[in-house]
Design an enzyme around this catalytic site. Structure first.
Site, PDB file in Angstrom:
ATOM      1  N   ASP A   9       0.814  -1.224   0.000  1.00  0.00           N
ATOM      2  CA  ASP A   9       0.000   0.000   0.000  1.00  0.00           C
ATOM      3  C   ASP A   9       0.848   1.276   0.000  1.00  0.00           C
ATOM      4  O   ASP A   9       0.700   2.137   0.884  1.00  0.00           O
ATOM      5  CB  ASP A   9      -0.926  -0.006   1.229  1.00  0.00           C
ATOM      6  CG  ASP A   9      -1.813  -1.229   1.285  1.00  0.00           C
ATOM      7  OD1 ASP A   9      -2.300  -1.666   0.221  1.00  0.00           O
ATOM      8  OD2 ASP A   9      -2.023  -1.760   2.388  1.00  0.00           O
TER       9      ASP A   9
ATOM     10  N   GLU B  82     -20.526   5.889 -15.601  1.00  0.00           N
ATOM     11  CA  GLU B  82     -19.826   6.984 -16.278  1.00  0.00           C
ATOM     12  C   GLU B  82     -18.633   7.427 -15.423  1.00  0.00           C
ATOM     13  O   GLU B  82     -17.569   7.762 -15.920  1.00  0.00           O
ATOM     14  CB  GLU B  82     -20.733   8.223 -16.476  1.00  0.00           C
ATOM     15  CG  GLU B  82     -21.862   8.052 -17.480  1.00  0.00           C
ATOM     16  CD  GLU B  82     -23.001   7.200 -16.906  1.00  0.00           C
ATOM     17  OE1 GLU B  82     -23.176   7.151 -15.673  1.00  0.00           O
ATOM     18  OE2 GLU B  82     -23.697   6.558 -17.709  1.00  0.00           O
TER      19      GLU B  82
ATOM     20  N   GLU C 177      21.425   1.917   6.225  1.00  0.00           N
ATOM     21  CA  GLU C 177      20.074   1.499   5.799  1.00  0.00           C
ATOM     22  C   GLU C 177      19.601   2.297   4.580  1.00  0.00           C
ATOM     23  O   GLU C 177      18.418   2.315   4.267  1.00  0.00           O
ATOM     24  CB  GLU C 177      19.079   1.614   6.959  1.00  0.00           C
ATOM     25  CG  GLU C 177      18.857   3.003   7.505  1.00  0.00           C
ATOM     26  CD  GLU C 177      19.869   3.422   8.567  1.00  0.00           C
ATOM     27  OE1 GLU C 177      20.888   2.740   8.707  1.00  0.00           O
ATOM     28  OE2 GLU C 177      19.656   4.453   9.244  1.00  0.00           O
TER      29      GLU C 177
ATOM     30  N   ASN D  21      17.463   5.120  16.567  1.00  0.00           N
ATOM     31  CA  ASN D  21      18.520   4.899  15.592  1.00  0.00           C
ATOM     32  C   ASN D  21      18.249   3.639  14.763  1.00  0.00           C
ATOM     33  O   ASN D  21      18.181   2.535  15.293  1.00  0.00           O
ATOM     34  CB  ASN D  21      19.899   4.787  16.282  1.00  0.00           C
ATOM     35  CG  ASN D  21      21.010   4.631  15.264  1.00  0.00           C
ATOM     36  OD1 ASN D  21      20.918   5.166  14.171  1.00  0.00           O
ATOM     37  ND2 ASN D  21      22.048   3.892  15.628  1.00  0.00           N
TER      38      ASN D  21
ATOM     39  N   ASP E 277      25.807   0.741  11.179  1.00  0.00           N
ATOM     40  CA  ASP E 277      25.016   1.965  11.332  1.00  0.00           C
ATOM     41  C   ASP E 277      25.202   2.967  10.179  1.00  0.00           C
ATOM     42  O   ASP E 277      24.232   3.471   9.630  1.00  0.00           O
ATOM     43  CB  ASP E 277      25.407   2.631  12.652  1.00  0.00           C
ATOM     44  CG  ASP E 277      24.498   3.794  13.008  1.00  0.00           C
ATOM     45  OD1 ASP E 277      23.415   3.887  12.403  1.00  0.00           O
ATOM     46  OD2 ASP E 277      24.867   4.602  13.869  1.00  0.00           O
TER      47      ASP E 277
HETATM   48  O1  FUB Z   1      -3.322  -3.849   2.826  1.00  0.00           O
HETATM   49  C1  FUB Z   1      -4.617  -4.147   3.264  1.00  0.00           C
HETATM   50  C2  FUB Z   1      -5.616  -3.796   2.183  1.00  0.00           C
HETATM   51  O2  FUB Z   1      -5.320  -4.501   0.990  1.00  0.00           O
HETATM   52  C3  FUB Z   1      -5.581  -2.349   1.757  1.00  0.00           C
HETATM   53  O3  FUB Z   1      -6.216  -1.509   2.673  1.00  0.00           O
HETATM   54  C4  FUB Z   1      -6.204  -2.440   0.426  1.00  0.00           C
HETATM   55  O4  FUB Z   1      -6.054  -1.304  -0.362  1.00  0.00           O
HETATM   56  C5  FUB Z   1      -5.507  -3.647  -0.134  1.00  0.00           C
HETATM   57  O5  FUB Z   1      -4.252  -3.315  -0.650  1.00  0.00           O
END
Ligand code: FUB
Length: 459
Positions: A35, A201, A341, A358, A454
């Site tokens: 996400d 639409e 990192e 850290n 680090d």
């Molecule tokens: O990551 C959990 C759920 O899966 C998300 O809220 C949705 O958008 C889908 O990616």
């Protein structure tokens, strides 16, 4: 165009990297990051993600916190750790459900909008993009009567200062946020919540789950404005989902369906979720796949593709690739501390910590490596130093260029420091390195975890 040495080196590195086949996707290899929600702030891209745990519980999304990464060049990403978690909400008694977030800056404050599955949408606030984030409300922000459908918040502030928060699965709702960004105008819709009319639409047509005609809109909206056009990009026709979009001349609609941006593909997960930004003159599309080693539908990872809008503002069909972003928009200066990192790719390692405690690279074993792209050595480096901690006898860091088996510039023998948080700076001489290179830090040693790492720097 002025032909400078840097331009020639850049073209050389680009051609070289096309031959060795740079794999940039998924962009984070140390954790599963789903996400993606990018935010451009002060010359840096901050990438907020949800986080699929390494161990999936009860064959369902297992998600406890939200992570943040940043980049100034779009190929190397710095890990800032988990910047918020379910524990950020004192009133919440939940062990799972930290779903898709989005962060936005307003008047120097950073607002992180998060859904907690089954508990609706809440907001956290911080003075810094990397936290600490605190709960300014003490309860959920969106007090609707459809709490299970209240997921996937997306926020944008219009040019006139009006902020909108859209969200929802399988419907789409919005509120007009007040200037404080933690409350909303109650004088519209139902107690402030406006339900968007789901017409074909507006969002394309698809048979609904109940067999009746419906729209393609499913979840994961990404709302933004570009050149006087408002965009709603979303996961469509799930599951499996593809990414589609609609546009509108106003932030409140009416929306017009514009079609697909990313089609379904076997190597994508059964969900997809996108974010779009413009950064340093380029446009980038963020999404998630199940392509990282061990990945599947509940172990997803963020990928990025660069793209160009068509001249009329429409978005072309974008193909998911392994190469991802080809050109970095900035070279790394190795003569200032670079966080360990910060990486374009890694094999085997993990990160630990957060911005307050850290962040560092850990779980380093024999043969693991970190790749950092496009380091500009300029006239030459002669020495490498690293801040490391080891409660055992350490190991070594081979400093190689252009591949993990490429030219060896030198080897830093990491000796025990008396504790895995007992940080010491250790250094070694290297063969003179000049120009722009990808640097590979390859870890060698005996059995088990070797040391923690680090930061590093060249001289
Ligand atoms: O990551 C959990 C759920 O899966 C998300 O809220 C949705 O958008 C889908 O990616």
């Amino acid at each position: 165009m002025k032909i400078t040495l840097k331009l020639i080196i850049g073209i050389y590195v680009f051609i070289l990297s096309s031959f060795v086949g740079n794999t940039q996707n998924p962009v984070i290899q140390t954790y599963y990051t789903a996400d993606p929600a990018p935010m451009v702030y002060d010359g840096t891209v901050y990438l907020y993600t949800s986080h699929d745990e390494d161990e999936t519980v009860k064959n369902f999304f297992t998600m406890l916190d939200w992570r943040c990464y940043s980049s100034t060049d779009m190929v190397n990403w710095t890990d800032h750790g988990a910047v918020a978690s379910l524990k950020s909400f004192g009133w919440l008694d939940k062990q799972n459900g930290a779903w898709a977030p989005q962060c936005i800056e307003r008047n120097g404050k950073f607002y992180l909008y998060v859904p907690i599955h089954g508990e609706g949408i809440s907001v956290l606030v911080s003075d810094s993009p990397t936290g600490p984030f605190i709960d300014p409300v003490g309860k959920r922000l969106i007090d609707s009567d459809h709490i299970w459908q209240d997921i996937d918040p997306t926020v944008a502030v219009d040019d006139n200062g009006q902020a909108y928060l859209y969200w929802g699965n399988p419907k789409l709702w919005y509120v007009k946020l007040n200037e404080d960004m933690i409350s909303f105008d109650r004088n519209i819709g139902e107690n402030g919540i406006v339900s968007v009319e789901m017409t074909t639409e507006a969002f394309g047509s698809k048979e609904g789950r109940d067999g009746k005609p419906g729209t393609t809109y499913t979840e994961g909206p990404w709302f933004y404005k570009r050149n006087n056009l408002y965009y709603m990009v979303y996961a469509a026709a799930g599951i499996p989902e593809y990414i589609a979009y609609s546009t509108s001349p106003s932030p409140e609609g009416p929306w017009t369906y514009k079609g697909n941006i990313m089609e379904r593909a076997d190597h994508l997960a059964f969900t997809n979720h996108s974010g779009i930004i413009d950064f340093k003159g380029n446009s980038y599309f963020f999404y998630h796949t199940q392509e990282l080693s061990g990945g599947e539908g509940f172990k997803r990872s963020t990928s990025i593709e660069q793209f160009k809008y068509n001249s009329d503002g429409t978005i072309p069909l974008i193909k998911p690739t392994k190469e991802g972003v080809k050109e970095s928009v900035f070279f790394i200066n190795p003569y200032t501390r670079v966080q360990a990192e910060t990486m374009a790719w890694s094999e085997g390692v993990k990160t630990a910590g957060d911005m307050q405690t850290n962040v560092f690279v850990t779980k380093i074993n024999q043969g693991d490596y970190i790749k950092v792209r496009n380091i500009d050595f300029g006239k030459g480096a002669k020495k490498f130093e690293a801040n490391v901690a080891s409660d055992l006898s350490g190991g070594s860091i081979e400093i190689r260029i252009d591949s993990n088996e490429g030219q060896l510039l030198g080897t830093l023998e990491v000796t025990g420091t008396g504790g895995d948080k007992n940080w010491k700076t250790q250094s070694c001489k290297i063969d003179k390195a000049k120009g722009v290179h990808d640097v590979y830090l390859v870890f060698k040693g005996g059995d088990g975890e070797l040391f923690n790492f680090d930061w590093w720097k060249f001289h």
